[in-house]
Scaffold this active site. Sequence first.
Site, short mmCIF file in Angstrom:
data_model
loop_
_atom_site.label_atom_id
_atom_site.label_comp_id
_atom_site.label_asym_id
_atom_site.label_seq_id
_atom_site.Cartn_x
_atom_site.Cartn_y
_atom_site.Cartn_z
N SER A 14 0.90 -1.31 -0.16
CA SER A 14 -0.02 -0.12 -0.03
C SER A 14 0.89 1.18 0.19
O SER A 14 1.74 1.32 0.96
CB SER A 14 -1.05 -0.02 1.22
OG SER A 14 -1.49 1.18 1.24
N ASP A 45 -4.89 3.65 -1.92
CA ASP A 45 -5.99 3.89 -0.98
C ASP A 45 -6.35 5.30 -1.11
O ASP A 45 -5.93 6.24 -0.90
CB ASP A 45 -5.53 3.64 0.51
CG ASP A 45 -5.15 2.55 1.17
OD1 ASP A 45 -6.19 1.50 1.07
OD2 ASP A 45 -3.96 1.97 1.54
N MET A 47 -9.35 8.00 -0.18
CA MET A 47 -10.13 8.40 0.98
C MET A 47 -10.79 9.87 0.70
O MET A 47 -9.91 10.74 0.36
CB MET A 47 -9.24 8.48 2.42
CG MET A 47 -8.47 7.08 2.40
SD MET A 47 -7.78 7.26 4.26
CE MET A 47 -6.69 5.62 3.99
N HIS A 76 -8.25 0.92 -3.69
CA HIS A 76 -9.37 0.49 -2.30
C HIS A 76 -9.97 2.01 -2.15
O HIS A 76 -9.45 2.80 -1.27
CB HIS A 76 -8.44 -0.03 -1.27
CG HIS A 76 -9.38 0.04 -0.06
ND1 HIS A 76 -8.67 -0.28 1.15
CD2 HIS A 76 -10.32 -0.13 0.10
CE1 HIS A 76 -9.36 -0.27 2.07
NE2 HIS A 76 -10.73 -0.36 1.64
N MET A 78 -12.17 4.33 -0.32
CA MET A 78 -12.88 4.25 1.02
C MET A 78 -13.69 5.70 0.98
O MET A 78 -13.05 6.85 1.41
CB MET A 78 -11.93 4.47 2.23
CG MET A 78 -11.28 2.78 2.51
SD MET A 78 -9.78 3.07 3.41
CE MET A 78 -8.62 3.13 1.93
N MET A 147 -11.22 -6.20 5.74
CA MET A 147 -10.26 -5.31 6.68
C MET A 147 -10.04 -5.70 7.91
O MET A 147 -11.04 -6.27 8.61
CB MET A 147 -11.33 -3.89 6.74
CG MET A 147 -11.42 -3.12 5.51
SD MET A 147 -10.08 -2.43 4.69
CE MET A 147 -9.07 -1.59 6.09
N ASP A 185 -6.53 -6.49 4.58
CA ASP A 185 -5.86 -5.27 4.44
C ASP A 185 -5.89 -4.73 5.90
O ASP A 185 -6.97 -4.64 6.58
CB ASP A 185 -6.66 -4.33 3.82
CG ASP A 185 -6.09 -2.84 3.31
OD1 ASP A 185 -5.10 -2.62 3.93
OD2 ASP A 185 -6.88 -1.88 2.77
N GLY A 187 -2.38 -4.02 9.12
CA GLY A 187 -1.70 -4.31 10.13
C GLY A 187 -1.03 -5.73 9.76
O GLY A 187 -0.51 -6.69 10.52
N GLY A 207 1.40 -1.90 4.28
CA GLY A 207 1.63 -0.67 3.81
C GLY A 207 2.80 -0.41 4.60
O GLY A 207 4.12 -0.48 4.16
C1 DX5 Z 1 -6.23 1.58 6.01
C2 DX5 Z 1 -5.91 1.29 4.35
C3 DX5 Z 1 -4.47 0.30 4.20
C4 DX5 Z 1 -3.28 0.76 4.89
C5 DX5 Z 1 -2.84 -0.23 5.36
O1 DX5 Z 1 -7.37 2.17 5.80
O2 DX5 Z 1 -6.74 0.48 3.61
O3 DX5 Z 1 -4.42 -0.34 3.01
O4 DX5 Z 1 -2.43 1.47 3.96
O5 DX5 Z 1 -1.52 0.16 6.26
P1 DX5 Z 1 -1.06 -1.00 7.05
O6 DX5 Z 1 -0.27 -2.11 6.44
O7 DX5 Z 1 0.38 -0.11 7.70
O8 DX5 Z 1 -1.88 -1.43 8.14
ZN ZN Z 2 -6.54 -0.16 1.90
#
Ligand code: DX5
Ligand code: ZN
Length: 239
Positions: A14, A45, A47, A76, A78, A147, A185, A187, A207
């Site tokens: 990510s 991502d 957003m 993705h 959001m 998620m 997706d 952690g 990410g």
């Molecule tokens: C969070 C995003 C993820 C984010 C994950 O809302 O959708 O894609 O980048 O980041 P990590 O891998 O650090 O949890």
């Molecule tokens: Zn994402």
Amino acid sequence: MCEHARPAPMIAPSILSADFANLASEIAAVGPSSVDPGVDWVHVDVMDNHFVPNLTLGLPVVHSLLKATTIPLDCHLMIEDPARWAPPYAEAGAHNVTFHAEATDDPIAVAKDIRAAGGRAGLAIKPGTALEPYLEVLTGFDTLLVMSVEPGFGGQSFMPEVLDKVRTIRKIVDRGDLRLLVEIDGGISASTIEQAAEAGVDCFVAGSAVYSGDDPAARVAELRALATAAQSAPAGQDR
Ligand code: DX5
Ligand code: ZN
């Protein structure tokens, strides 16, 4: 337990955790090289500061990224109102366009429009969203994104309780009742990817685990190796 051959685990870094001033080189850092085939997808991502309390990037940046890389983009979204905003990402050339189940009353119509525009359609569900109400509509999708953090920010802690949803969808896909990639997706790191792989994930978004250090390619290789070993280990757990 099912012994269907599964494709090799896919890794989708990510770019939310990458340097936004240097996205092309950050993506190139995980791309094909002489020693590694590179990542499968790059996860983008989007957003809107309405569906989630954070604002990132949108269609103009995706247009530029598509010119900067040949790696398929996994967008993705959001965002609110995916019926209006999602299909243009597919028209632009994004490989996979995923929107949130919680953001629309008619996910099938949105998926149809994404596919008609040439993309693959993905449905994302937040950690607190049940899978069962969406099992029927998933026949119209190519990807289910589970998620494993609340959407909105990178660097949060993995929520292992969502793996029950992964185990459920894995069984349904392995039975042949749905054709879907199962994506996770949030952690995902060297300490969490194995449990996700054992539960049945196909595609792992990561990410901060990829981009917070100084060698993203090495982190991708490490994640891929851990997922591959966990996926092919004798399954002691039911899956
Ligand atoms: C969070 C995003 C993820 C984010 C994950 O809302 O959708 O894609 O980048 O980041 P990590 O891998 O650090 O949890
Ligand atoms: Zn994402």
